[in-house]
Design a protein around this motif. Structure first.
Motif, PDB file in Angstrom:
ATOM      1  N   VAL A   1      71.589  82.511  24.776  1.00 32.77           N
ATOM      2  CA  VAL A   1      71.211  82.734  23.490  1.00 32.77           C
ATOM      3  C   VAL A   1      71.803  84.047  23.111  1.00 32.77           C
ATOM      4  N   ARG A   2      72.631  84.071  22.028  1.00 38.59           N
ATOM      5  CA  ARG A   2      73.184  85.242  21.743  1.00 38.59           C
ATOM      6  C   ARG A   2      73.185  85.515  19.989  1.00 38.59           C
ATOM      7  N   ARG A   3      73.281  86.616  19.541  1.00 37.86           N
ATOM      8  CA  ARG A   3      73.111  87.070  18.205  1.00 37.86           C
ATOM      9  C   ARG A   3      74.489  87.315  17.919  1.00 37.86           C
ATOM     10  N   ALA A   4      74.967  86.756  16.742  1.00 38.34           N
ATOM     11  CA  ALA A   4      76.296  87.174  16.193  1.00 38.34           C
ATOM     12  C   ALA A   4      76.343  88.664  15.720  1.00 38.34           C
ATOM     13  N   SER A   5      77.368  88.958  15.355  1.00 37.60           N
ATOM     14  CA  SER A   5      77.429  90.586  14.694  1.00 37.60           C
ATOM     15  C   SER A   5      77.126  90.595  13.358  1.00 37.60           C
ATOM     16  N   PRO A   6      76.572  91.676  12.731  1.00 34.55           N
ATOM     17  CA  PRO A   6      76.599  91.662  11.097  1.00 34.55           C
ATOM     18  C   PRO A   6      78.067  91.649  10.527  1.00 34.55           C
TER      19      PRO A   6
ATOM     20  N   ILE B   1      70.956  69.890  20.671  1.00 35.96           N
ATOM     21  CA  ILE B   1      71.384  70.856  21.592  1.00 35.96           C
ATOM     22  C   ILE B   1      71.417  70.113  22.724  1.00 35.96           C
ATOM     23  N   GLU B   2      70.437  69.334  23.293  1.00 33.36           N
ATOM     24  CA  GLU B   2      70.343  68.527  24.554  1.00 33.36           C
ATOM     25  C   GLU B   2      71.636  67.667  24.502  1.00 33.36           C
ATOM     26  N   GLU B   3      72.225  67.026  23.559  1.00 30.16           N
ATOM     27  CA  GLU B   3      73.235  66.077  23.385  1.00 30.16           C
ATOM     28  C   GLU B   3      74.509  67.115  23.572  1.00 30.16           C
ATOM     29  N   ILE B   4      74.790  68.128  22.892  1.00 33.77           N
ATOM     30  CA  ILE B   4      75.878  69.032  22.765  1.00 33.77           C
ATOM     31  C   ILE B   4      75.987  69.637  24.160  1.00 33.77           C
ATOM     32  N   GLU B   5      74.706  70.005  24.765  1.00 33.70           N
ATOM     33  CA  GLU B   5      75.025  70.675  26.194  1.00 33.70           C
ATOM     34  C   GLU B   5      76.015  72.054  25.855  1.00 33.70           C
ATOM     35  N   PRO B   6      75.632  72.983  25.067  1.00 33.82           N
ATOM     36  CA  PRO B   6      76.375  74.183  24.975  1.00 33.82           C
ATOM     37  C   PRO B   6      76.387  75.030  25.819  1.00 33.82           C
ATOM     38  N   ALA B   7      76.920  75.867  26.152  1.00 32.35           N
ATOM     39  CA  ALA B   7      76.941  77.114  27.033  1.00 32.35           C
ATOM     40  C   ALA B   7      76.328  78.283  26.248  1.00 32.35           C
ATOM     41  N   VAL B   8      76.460  78.342  24.896  1.00 29.29           N
ATOM     42  CA  VAL B   8      76.057  79.554  24.174  1.00 29.29           C
ATOM     43  C   VAL B   8      75.201  78.904  22.814  1.00 29.29           C
ATOM     44  N   ILE B   9      74.353  79.396  22.455  1.00 27.10           N
ATOM     45  CA  ILE B   9      73.740  79.159  21.128  1.00 27.10           C
ATOM     46  C   ILE B   9      73.773  80.664  20.508  1.00 27.10           C
ATOM     47  N   ALA B  10      74.537  80.532  19.356  1.00 28.95           N
ATOM     48  CA  ALA B  10      74.852  81.728  18.442  1.00 28.95           C
ATOM     49  C   ALA B  10      73.831  81.780  17.389  1.00 28.95           C
TER      50      ALA B  10
ATOM     51  N   ARG C   1      83.831  75.637  27.125  1.00 29.52           N
ATOM     52  CA  ARG C   1      82.610  76.275  26.913  1.00 29.52           C
ATOM     53  C   ARG C   1      82.407  76.135  25.256  1.00 29.52           C
ATOM     54  N   ARG C   2      81.229  75.363  25.329  1.00 29.61           N
ATOM     55  CA  ARG C   2      80.769  75.008  23.653  1.00 29.61           C
ATOM     56  C   ARG C   2      79.666  75.911  23.532  1.00 29.61           C
ATOM     57  N   VAL C   3      79.827  76.168  21.956  1.00 34.39           N
ATOM     58  CA  VAL C   3      78.843  76.936  21.306  1.00 34.39           C
ATOM     59  C   VAL C   3      78.384  76.153  20.234  1.00 34.39           C
ATOM     60  N   VAL C   4      76.792  76.441  20.082  1.00 35.49           N
ATOM     61  CA  VAL C   4      76.461  75.844  18.877  1.00 35.49           C
ATOM     62  C   VAL C   4      75.657  77.084  18.024  1.00 35.49           C
ATOM     63  N   ALA C   5      76.072  76.754  16.742  1.00 31.76           N
ATOM     64  CA  ALA C   5      75.446  77.668  15.633  1.00 31.76           C
ATOM     65  C   ALA C   5      74.757  76.694  14.697  1.00 31.76           C
ATOM     66  N   GLN C   6      73.584  77.512  13.983  1.00 35.23           N
ATOM     67  CA  GLN C   6      73.038  76.575  13.175  1.00 35.23           C
ATOM     68  C   GLN C   6      72.705  77.532  12.043  1.00 35.23           C
TER      69      GLN C   6
END
Length: 142
Positions: A113-118, A79-88, A2-7
């Protein structure tokens, strides 16, 4: 896997960045971080540090498995290259999650697409934003 992308821009890494990336890493098995190119940062002042230096600092963090500088013209290409399950997304990032989801659907990329917690201040005077750090530097040394 399960890959996640953060940016993000990640100019002057601070505890808020570390929290964001640790939170993103917890959303999957492998964290890929895309560091925004200086020339693509238009929503705020451009970063002080060069692209490669910001990428290298992000890559050195324990939570990060892979770090790269973003694409010169198409922010969705990595993102297309990485093919993540989640963008955080960072909890306070300016991004519109609905617009991102629409673009992903248009491109045939199936990911959440999810938001990280503060991250709350843990002690008085702790600085959790690059802008605040820069302001403090200018105030005290400018």
């Amino acid at each position: 896997m399960r890959r996640v992308v953060a940016q993000g821009t990640f100019d002057l890494i601070h505890p808020g960045h570390v929290h964001y990336l640790e939170d993103a890493a917890a959303m999957g098995d492998e964290l890929h971080v895309i560091v925004a190119r200086r020339e693509n940062v238009t929503h705020k002042d451009p970063p002080i540090l060069p692209n490669r230096q910001r990428r290298d600092v992000v890559a050195a963090l324990d939570a990060v498995d892979h770090a790269r500088v973003g694409h010169p013209t198409d922010i969705f290409a990595p993102i297309e290259e990485i093919e993540p399950a989640v963008i955080a997304l960072g909890y306070d990032q300016h991004h519109d999650a609905d617009a991102i989801e629409a673009e992903l659907a248009e491109r045939g990329v199936d990911c959440e697409v999810r938001r990280a917690s503060p991250r709350e201040q843990q002690y008085e005077g702790e600085l959790l934003s690059t802008g605040t750090i820069v302001d403090r530097i200018l105030e005290q040394r400018g």
